[in-house]
Write an enzyme that holds these catalytic residues in place. Structure first.
Site, short mmCIF file in Angstrom:
data_model
loop_
_atom_site.label_atom_id
_atom_site.label_comp_id
_atom_site.label_asym_id
_atom_site.label_seq_id
_atom_site.Cartn_x
_atom_site.Cartn_y
_atom_site.Cartn_z
CG ASN A 67 -0.24 -0.12 2.52
OD1 ASN A 67 0.57 0.73 2.87
ND2 ASN A 67 -0.54 -1.19 3.27
CG ASP A 116 -7.61 -5.49 5.93
OD1 ASP A 116 -7.20 -5.39 7.10
OD2 ASP A 116 -8.21 -4.58 5.33
CE LYS A 159 9.56 -12.16 -13.93
NZ LYS A 159 10.61 -11.44 -14.71
N PRO A 207 -3.77 -12.29 10.12
CG PRO A 207 -1.82 -12.67 11.34
CD PRO A 207 -2.42 -12.86 9.98
CG ASP A 208 -7.44 -7.34 13.64
OD1 ASP A 208 -6.65 -6.60 14.26
OD2 ASP A 208 -8.53 -6.94 13.18
CB ILE A 209 -1.41 -6.93 14.61
CG1 ILE A 209 -0.73 -7.76 13.52
CG2 ILE A 209 -0.43 -6.60 15.73
CD1 ILE A 209 0.38 -7.04 12.80
CG PHE A 211 -2.84 5.33 13.69
CD1 PHE A 211 -2.65 6.52 13.02
CD2 PHE A 211 -2.37 5.22 14.99
CE1 PHE A 211 -2.01 7.59 13.61
CE2 PHE A 211 -1.72 6.28 15.61
CZ PHE A 211 -1.54 7.48 14.91
CE LYS A 231 -11.29 -0.03 10.81
NZ LYS A 231 -10.33 0.12 9.67
CE LYS A 273 -9.35 -3.34 13.87
NZ LYS A 273 -8.72 -4.48 13.17
#
Length: 406
Positions: free
Chosen positions: A211, A280, A290, A308-310, A329, A343, A347
């Site tokens: 990203n 995600d 390759k 995994p959602d840290i 964040f 959110k 969380k």
């Protein structure tokens, strides 16, 4: 500029590291400081007063009996109304003078005569064996006990050809340390874990999905936490940024690597700040080789699986153990107020920082919104480091109401 309005006395004792003092003087003036240079006689054997005057824009002092001082009290006049005294380089000999109250020249007498409210900061610079000598270590400990702050020394190649501790820190490092010295120590004694930057999810050995995160906000938060007195560990995805001075950095690439690194570092942390833009999903069918273009023009089909959602994992642990205090964040492209509030609740964290992704990635400034149980607060657009300092201050206020400050 970070030091605008600050009056700094830059003292030079004898040592080859005086050449770095020239760069430091320039860095201080560029940061907005007014710099008054005072040199020992030994320092003039390594760099001239003319050079330091040209860089500081002010006359350089070296003699207690300088005729330019009408009352012959340069050691008094030069320290009144200043914000800090920084001795860089500070030789082993000058450390001895400070530790034992010796005042046999202008520089040493000035340090002894400084008002108690004026911080004295020293940057040791000497040969590795001189630094490790028990006498020097005793003097260093005495300086610390007397409230004198030591910046460094660093380790590496030395002018004598030897390698080890004793090098004076670089000009940029000393600048950061001086700026940090003026910041409130609202997290003194606390341990803070920060994630920053993007993650990179491999498609094959040469391609991947990532990203636009530059890591600037996360690195600013890590620096601000360290300035506030915290012991800071930074888990960073791939960025081109240098770690803030004094911050321990752990480099990772993928979301799973970041998850593992965070879990390994989590014990004993008082605060966890998840700034990183973590992917995600990852490619489930990533290739070991390759991927080649096909003669028939067909394209590969990528299958994804969830990473995994840290933050959620750490938050769940926090709910059981009571620490660390979790801050998340969230970068959104629309409806930030609604998405940010939901959110935070999803969380299960006490504080979430929201921003608009396209307005922050890669930028040096930002606008952020703090979401907590009472609603939201907008922090107007500012440099990311300024916002990071405001955030750290807000975190400290909230920590003060928890058991983590008791």
């Amino acid at each position: 500029m970070e030091l605008t309005g600050k009056k700094i006395v830059l003292g030079l004792s004898g040592g080859v590291a005086c050449y770095k003092a020239a760069e430091l003087c320039r860095a201080l003036t560029r940061a907005g400081a007014s710099v008054q240079v005072v040199m020992s006689e030994a320092a003039t054997h390594f760099i001239t007063a003319v050079t330091m005057q040209a860089l500081s824009g002010q006359p350089v002092y070296g003699s207690q009996w300088d005729a330019r001082v009408d009352n012959n009290m340069a050691h008094i006049d030069l320290t009144r109304g200043v914000d800090a005294i920084l001795i860089a380089p500070c030789s082993a000999d000058f450390m001895y003078k400070l530790a034992h109250g010796v005042c046999d020249d202008l520089l040493s007498t000035m340090c002894l005569a400084r008002p108690g409210k004026v911080p004295l900061l020293v940057a040791p610079a000497m040969n590795v064996e001189m630094w490790h000598n028990p006498a020097t270590q005793r003097n260093a400990q005495q300086l610390r006990e007397d409230g004198i702050v030591l910046f460094g020394p660093g380790a590496g190649d030395q002018a004598c050809g030897e390698v080890g501790f004793g090098r004076m820190l670089e000009a940029q490092q000393l600048l950061e340390e001086l700026i940090a010295a003026f910041q409130p120590k609202v997290l003194s004694g606390k341990r803070v874990l920060v994630t920053a930057g993007p993650t990179f999810e491999a498609i094959d050995p040469v391609r991947g999905i990532t990203n636009l995160s530059s890591g600037k906000m996360g690195y600013a938060v890590a620096r601000a936490a360290r300035e506030a007195g915290a012991d800071v560990t930074l888990v960073s995805g791939p960025t081109a940024l240098a770690a803030p001075f004094g911050v321990r950095r752990i480099d990772v690439r993928s979301a799973r690597q970041m998850f593992d690194a965070v879990m390994q570092q989590l014990d004993g942390q008082h605060v966890f700040i998840a700034v990183a833009a973590v992917a995600d999903w990852r490619v489930q069918n990533a290739s070991d080789q390759k991927m080649k273009k096909q003669a028939d023009g067909s394209v590969p089909e990528l299958k994804f699986e969830e990473n995994p959602d840290i933050l959620a994992t750490v938050a769940a642990r926090t709910n059981l153990a009571g620490h660390p205090y979790c801050v998340g964040f969230a970068a959104e492209s629309e409806n930030l107020i609604a998405f940010g509030a939901s959110k935070r609740e999803k969380k299960g964290i006490p504080l979430l920082v929201g921003n608009i992704g396209q307005n922050t990635f890669g930028q040096d400034d930002n606008t952020i919104i703090l979401f907590d149980e009472y609603g939201h607060t907008v922090l107007p657009r500012a440099a990311k480091l300024d916002l990071a300092r405001q955030l750290i201050s807000e975190i400290a206020k909230r920590l003060a109401k928890t058991s983590l400050f008791k």
